[in-house]
Design a protein around this motif. Structure first.
Motif, mmCIF file in Angstrom:
data_model
loop_
_atom_site.group_PDB
_atom_site.id
_atom_site.type_symbol
_atom_site.label_atom_id
_atom_site.label_comp_id
_atom_site.label_asym_id
_atom_site.label_seq_id
_atom_site.Cartn_x
_atom_site.Cartn_y
_atom_site.Cartn_z
ATOM 1 N N LEU A 138 -46.128 6.307 -1.495
ATOM 2 C CA LEU A 138 -45.958 7.716 -1.149
ATOM 3 C C LEU A 138 -44.830 7.853 -0.146
ATOM 4 C CD1 LEU A 138 -49.710 8.614 -0.884
ATOM 5 C CD2 LEU A 138 -48.139 9.429 -2.632
ATOM 6 N N TYR A 173 -52.224 8.047 4.251
ATOM 7 C CA TYR A 173 -53.522 7.398 4.350
ATOM 8 C C TYR A 173 -53.540 6.224 3.383
ATOM 9 C CZ TYR A 173 -54.951 11.549 6.894
ATOM 10 O OH TYR A 173 -55.049 12.540 7.819
ATOM 11 N N HIS A 181 -51.215 2.498 -0.378
ATOM 12 C CA HIS A 181 -51.166 3.944 -0.134
ATOM 13 C C HIS A 181 -52.182 4.672 -1.013
ATOM 14 C CE1 HIS A 181 -46.739 3.859 1.402
ATOM 15 N NE2 HIS A 181 -47.524 3.003 2.014
ATOM 16 N N SER A 184 -53.211 8.474 -0.161
ATOM 17 C CA SER A 184 -52.893 9.896 -0.188
ATOM 18 C C SER A 184 -52.135 10.204 1.105
ATOM 19 C CB SER A 184 -54.164 10.728 -0.280
ATOM 20 O OG SER A 184 -53.837 12.044 -0.656
ATOM 21 N N ASN A 185 -51.666 11.438 1.247
ATOM 22 C CA ASN A 185 -51.033 11.765 2.515
ATOM 23 C C ASN A 185 -51.493 13.123 3.021
ATOM 24 O OD1 ASN A 185 -49.551 13.714 1.231
ATOM 25 N ND2 ASN A 185 -47.692 12.482 1.095
ATOM 26 N N TYR A 219 -51.704 16.423 1.056
ATOM 27 C CA TYR A 219 -52.768 16.623 0.070
ATOM 28 C C TYR A 219 -54.132 16.823 0.728
ATOM 29 C CZ TYR A 219 -49.270 14.713 -3.118
ATOM 30 O OH TYR A 219 -48.124 14.493 -3.838
ATOM 31 N N PHE A 233 -59.259 15.379 -0.448
ATOM 32 C CA PHE A 233 -57.829 15.407 -0.785
ATOM 33 C C PHE A 233 -57.612 16.074 -2.130
ATOM 34 C CE2 PHE A 233 -58.088 11.819 2.121
ATOM 35 C CZ PHE A 233 -56.974 11.994 2.929
ATOM 36 N N GLU A 234 -56.493 16.763 -2.231
ATOM 37 C CA GLU A 234 -56.068 17.383 -3.489
ATOM 38 C C GLU A 234 -55.949 16.316 -4.579
ATOM 39 O OE1 GLU A 234 -55.279 20.855 -5.288
ATOM 40 O OE2 GLU A 234 -55.314 20.768 -3.110
ATOM 41 N N LYS A 235 -55.245 15.234 -4.226
ATOM 42 C CA LYS A 235 -55.078 14.122 -5.169
ATOM 43 C C LYS A 235 -54.720 12.847 -4.406
ATOM 44 C CE LYS A 235 -50.318 15.418 -6.200
ATOM 45 N NZ LYS A 235 -49.303 15.568 -7.231
ATOM 46 N N GLY A 236 -54.699 11.769 -5.133
ATOM 47 C CA GLY A 236 -54.367 10.490 -4.515
ATOM 48 C C GLY A 236 -53.776 9.551 -5.541
ATOM 49 N N LYS A 252 -64.832 10.989 -6.645
ATOM 50 C CA LYS A 252 -64.026 12.057 -7.240
ATOM 51 C C LYS A 252 -64.981 13.085 -7.854
ATOM 52 C CE LYS A 252 -60.168 12.732 -10.386
ATOM 53 N NZ LYS A 252 -59.058 12.061 -11.033
ATOM 54 N N LYS A 274 -60.714 17.056 -7.320
ATOM 55 C CA LYS A 274 -60.291 16.550 -6.003
ATOM 56 C C LYS A 274 -61.045 15.270 -5.652
ATOM 57 C CE LYS A 274 -58.739 20.974 -4.425
ATOM 58 N NZ LYS A 274 -59.064 22.219 -3.793
#
Lengths: 556, 112
Positions: free
Chosen positions: B9, B15, B23, B25-26, B29, B45-48, B83, B98
């Protein structure tokens, strides 16, 4: 070992022949057309009589007749103009009419016509105007216009021009033969499994089916190195081809040759991402997820220096003209001297691979799906272009002649993309191998970079022809997935590294007996392990720091 | 097994898996920090990236019945969170697709 040869060749040879009357008629007409074009009128006539095939259809004959008689009214009636070519064709016919009127000294009508002509092509009209005022220069003006002096020839030329402008789907006087020959040569080249586009064999002929001499794929296993401590993830030839640098899953580095095998246990604390030899083959550099770059003496396998300026995982190394390039997750490219001194830093994205040519510095981005092309000057601040992909680029390689780039984009489906470094366009797609979520290294092969090779999940090595994307050959290399392939162009040897804890060297020539070299652990060197401990201590400290950092993060 | 293909990312505040630094997610997200997982605080999180998913299961959570699947790190296969595939309650629909990552298994990587 099984070798699958000439798969594509059989396909080329199985094209069926059409001997229907329509086809025969077409062939005769094309021959007639070519003969008439070349001026063999007698031969043309004999063939017309013997084959009962006319060169021109009746309609076409009438049209030609009208042209040759200068019956332009009739022509305009016969031709069904399309808007696109209407104006251009009208101009050509009017031009001819003008020339003939001038010849008849009917100047009043000629001037009227000239006015119309000048609307379409002013430049040429000026030349045409001179015809009236400077009749003594007429011959020179005809040359200037590219028109023959004789009226019959003029009319014939106009007829041909007309045919070229109009598309008579069925048949036109414009010679089809050249076009057909070009097309079929192109087709043959496309289907030639061993095609080699170097200058040597440019003399193609349609008299024989084109086939390049089969190039020997290095499909014979000459040396087998076994006894690695785990899956071999990297195996790379040195520049001279004498040494091989290997890295395994257990983070050990092996520096091996036919005579000498050395192991560096626990060279890094985490995964080793890249190995690279210096230009003189005296040093081997390794980059790892433990944020360090190590430099080893190739002869003794002693560690010489550790570079620990990177603040995150180091993903790639490249060596170019006495300088080491490194890149990784922390967003800068380091340029280093052999002694470990950091000379320069370039800001970048997360870089998965660095490729260098005399012209460009190519950065293979890991977080975005592209290759950044930067001019290879000393400053590295001029971005030339970005080569965009639709998917994650897993691995990349540049050809020996520095004109092509191959990208492995196999995250979802196994495929390779070939790009040109001249036009920065995607040229071909190669598929047929297997990958399941594992990084597979790909490379170019053969002296002229004619092949692209890639390892596969099924333990085979796949070869593709760079020129026509045909799958060339397959070697049954290993029992387990192949992680790394490296081609050494000077010695024409292929190196494969596999999950089955072996590394193999493949050559072109027949091998009487495969040489097996065991790499035992006795080459472990005590001095190295000591060095290892020191590194470990440093690492412990860093781990603590890391923990502190994450504790500090608790507050978010 | 070979070297697993790992995505990276771009940007600050990433994260990552505490065990192997992959990596995940960040902060862009990050949708919510108000979640609780098996080990305590968890983030939505929105996505990872770089995760494996387990078998879908129906679970009765504090906010009602959901279909979820466990998330594991692609490299070290450590359990990280779950998830949301389907939420039965209308008010919880926003969670679908998510992911939840538990704070205990995360580390934060910063760079400029």
């Amino acid at each position: 070992m099984q070798v699958y040869d000439n798969l594509a060749l059989q396909e080329v040879q199985s094209i069926s022949i059409d001997d229907s009357p329509e086809r025969l008629k077409e062939i005769v007409r094309m021959i007639l057309q070519e003969l008439s074009q070349m001026g063999y009128d007698d031969a043309c006539k004999i063939l017309e009589d013997e084959s009962q095939t006319k060169l021109d259809t009746t309609q076409m004959s009438e049209l030609k007749e009208s042209f040759l008689n200068g019956d332009y009214e009739n022509i305009l009636q016969q031709l069904d103009f399309s808007d696109m070519i209407n104006r251009k064709l009208q101009y050509e016919i009017q031009k001819q009419l003008y020339l003939e009127i001038v010849q008849q000294r009917n100047y009043e009508q000629a001037v009227n016509l000239l006015r119309q002509l000048s609307e379409f092509n002013e430049q040429e009209s000026q030349v045409l105007a001179k015809m009236i005022f400077l009749p003594e220069d007429a011959s020179q003006l005809y040359v200037q216009l590219g028109i023959p002096m004789d009226q019959r020839e003029q009319r014939l030329q106009l007829y041909q021009k007309t045919l070229n402008l109009l598309n008579f789907g069925d048949f036109s006087l414009k010679t089809q033969f050249d076009k057909v020959i070009d097309q079929s040569l192109e087709y043959q080249i496309k289907r030639c499994p061993y095609h080699n586009d170097s200058n040597e064999n440019k003399n193609y002929s349609l008299l024989i089916d084109h086939n390049c001499q089969s190039y020997q794929i290095p499909k014979n296993n000459s040396i087998l190195f076994q006894g690695f401590d785990d899956e071999v993830w990297i195996a790379k030839f040195s520049n001279s081809g004498t040494w091989i640098g290997c890295a395994t899953k257990k983070n050990s580095i092996y520096i091996i040759s036919k005579e000498q095998q050395q192991k560096i246990s626990k060279a890094h604390q985490m995964d080793i991402n890249s190995l690279v030899f210096s230009s003189d083959d005296k040093l081997l550099f390794s980059a790892s997820n433990d944020k360090k770059i190590n430099c080893y003496d190739v002869q003794t396998a002693q560690i010489k220096v550790t570079m620990s300026q990177h603040t995150n995982e180091v993903l790639c190394l490249a060596y170019f003209k006495n300088q080491l390039f490194s890149g990784g997750v922390d967003g800068w490219i380091g340029i280093w001297q052999d002694n470990g001194k950091l000379v320069n830093q370039i800001k970048s994205k997360v870089v998965k691979n660095i490729l260098l040519t005399d012209q460009y510095l190519l950065l293979h981005n890991a977080a975005i799906f592209s290759i950044t092309v930067i001019e290879n000057d000393s400053k590295f601040n001029k971005i030339i272009t970005h080569m965009e992909e639709q998917e994650l680029i897993v691995s990349s390689a540049v050809s020996q002649n520095q004109q092509f780039l191959v990208l492995n984009v196999s995250k979802e489906k196994p495929k390779l993309h070939l790009w040109s470094l001249k036009t920065f366009q995607k040229l071909h797609v190669f598929f047929g191998f297997q990958v399941k979520g594992i990084e597979m290294k790909c490379c170019f092969g053969s002296k002229k970079d004619n092949y692209v090779c890639v390892g596969s999940q099924d333990g085979k090595v796949y070869f593709f022809n760079k020129n026509n994307q045909l799958q060339q050959n397959v070697i049954d290399g290993h029992n387990q997935p192949i992680n790394f392939v490296d081609w050494h162009s000077q010695t024409a040897q292929l190196l494969t590294a596999s999950d089955d804890k072996t590394v193999k060297i493949w050559i072109q020539d027949h091998v009487e007996q495969q040489q097996i070299i065991n790499i035992a652990n006795e080459y472990d060197q005590p001095i190295n392990s000591q060095q290892g401990e020191i590194v470990e201590e440093q690492d412990d400290q860093e781990d603590e720091e890391y923990q502190q950092q994450s504790e500090g993060d608790q507050s978010f | 097994m070979g070297k697993i293909i790992i995505e990276y990312l771009e940007g600050k505040k990433i994260y990552a898996c505490k065990n192997c630094n992959v990596h995940l997610s960040n902060q862009d997200y990050l949708t919510s920090k108000q979640f609780t997982g098996k080990s305590g605080t968890a983030f939505l999180f929105e996505k990872g990236v770089n995760y494996l998913t387990g078998i879908p299961e129906d679970k009765r959570l504090r906010t009602g019945l959901h279909t979820t699947q466990d998330i594991m790190c692609i490299k070290c296969q450590t359990y990280l969170g779950w998830k949301y595939l389907h939420a039965y309650e209308q008010s919880e629909k926003y969670k679908e697709g998510k992911i939840i990552l538990e704070k205990l298994f995360l580390t934060k990587i910063k760079w400029n």
